[in-house]
Design a protein around this motif. Sequence first.
Motif, PDB file in Angstrom:
ATOM      1  N   GLY A   1      50.275  31.743-142.283  1.00 51.63           N
ATOM      2  CA  GLY A   1      50.938  30.967-143.320  1.00 51.63           C
ATOM      3  C   GLY A   1      50.575  31.561-144.666  1.00 51.63           C
TER       4      GLY A   1
ATOM      5  N   SER B   1      54.143  41.827-139.334  1.00 55.86           N
ATOM      6  CA  SER B   1      54.189  40.384-139.118  1.00 55.86           C
ATOM      7  C   SER B   1      54.266  40.091-137.628  1.00 55.86           C
TER       8      SER B   1
ATOM      9  N   SER C   1      61.798  36.828-140.731  1.00 55.96           N
ATOM     10  CA  SER C   1      61.959  35.403-140.980  1.00 55.96           C
ATOM     11  C   SER C   1      61.360  34.593-139.843  1.00 55.96           C
ATOM     12  N   GLY C   2      60.521  33.621-140.205  1.00 60.29           N
ATOM     13  CA  GLY C   2      59.920  32.744-139.206  1.00 60.29           C
ATOM     14  C   GLY C   2      58.565  33.206-138.698  1.00 60.29           C
ATOM     15  N   HIS C   3      58.192  34.440-139.018  1.00 58.37           N
ATOM     16  CA  HIS C   3      56.879  34.930-138.584  1.00 58.37           C
ATOM     17  C   HIS C   3      55.791  34.331-139.472  1.00 58.37           C
ATOM     18  N   THR C   4      54.804  33.700-138.828  1.00 58.28           N
ATOM     19  CA  THR C   4      53.768  33.021-139.593  1.00 58.28           C
ATOM     20  C   THR C   4      52.574  33.923-139.908  1.00 58.28           C
TER      21      THR C   4
ATOM     22  N   GLY D   1      55.192  36.695-134.858  1.00 57.70           N
ATOM     23  CA  GLY D   1      55.700  35.335-134.726  1.00 57.70           C
ATOM     24  C   GLY D   1      55.141  34.611-133.531  1.00 57.70           C
ATOM     25  N   SER D   2      54.253  35.273-132.809  1.00 59.45           N
ATOM     26  CA  SER D   2      53.723  34.662-131.591  1.00 59.45           C
ATOM     27  C   SER D   2      52.216  34.764-131.597  1.00 59.45           C
TER      28      SER D   2
ATOM     29  N   SER E   1      56.027  33.364-146.654  1.00 59.75           N
ATOM     30  CA  SER E   1      56.941  34.479-146.446  1.00 59.75           C
ATOM     31  C   SER E   1      56.410  35.738-147.130  1.00 59.75           C
TER      32      SER E   1
END
Lengths: 113, 108
Positions: free
Chosen positions: A51, A94, A27-30, A96-97, A73
């Motif tokens: 995205g 995935s 969750s939250g990983h782009t 997130g950074s 997602s």
Amino acid sequence: GAGVSQSPSNKVTEKGKDVELRCDPISGHTALYWYRQSLGQGLEFLIYFQGNSAPDKSGLPSDRFSAERTGGSVSTLTIQRTQQEDSAVYLCASSGSNTGELFFGEGSRLTVL
Amino acid sequence: EDQVTQSPEALRLQEGESSSLNCSYTVSGLRGLFWYRQDPGKGPEFLFTLYSAGEEKEKERLKATLTKKESFLHITAPKPEDSATYLCAVRKGDKIIFGKGTRLHILP
């Protein structure tokens, strides 16, 4: 969930059938990546999403392969008219950074008979 | 062509026998070099990121180093639980390219 989730974990199909492989990232990983790993081989890059957009589709082996990502997602990798050479483990990761550190799922093992 | 080459392909060591794994790369515009560990039937697990020549990172019995053309993963006094495939990867733009890995087997 706590990690990257992939389904199905195993898929056996007949040559010529279509298959869909699903990836649920952290969750939250782009950023989301798809790789293919054949027996004894390294990870072959397939496609990358930032995205919902896929700026780099250069790794898709043929036009039988396609992928989409919705809502920033879940992603689905679709293989149409499967061939025996498509047999492999398909890994999703995935991030997130911006560091490039990837978190991998356990993979979907595809066997085409 | 951008390439990542790992050697050796496989390595068998006795417990406690230190050694090094090599990763050489030909990538322009490198934006990071990564080491991952992969156990059978699992996805790779992140170990280290290195960005510039001379940089070193350590974690337990593992130490990763980077030069302008290659990286080494040094394993000191390994234990059987260190047995795994170790993968090197480089980042070019947003694409992360992996080598084929070194299969490491530590004998008790």
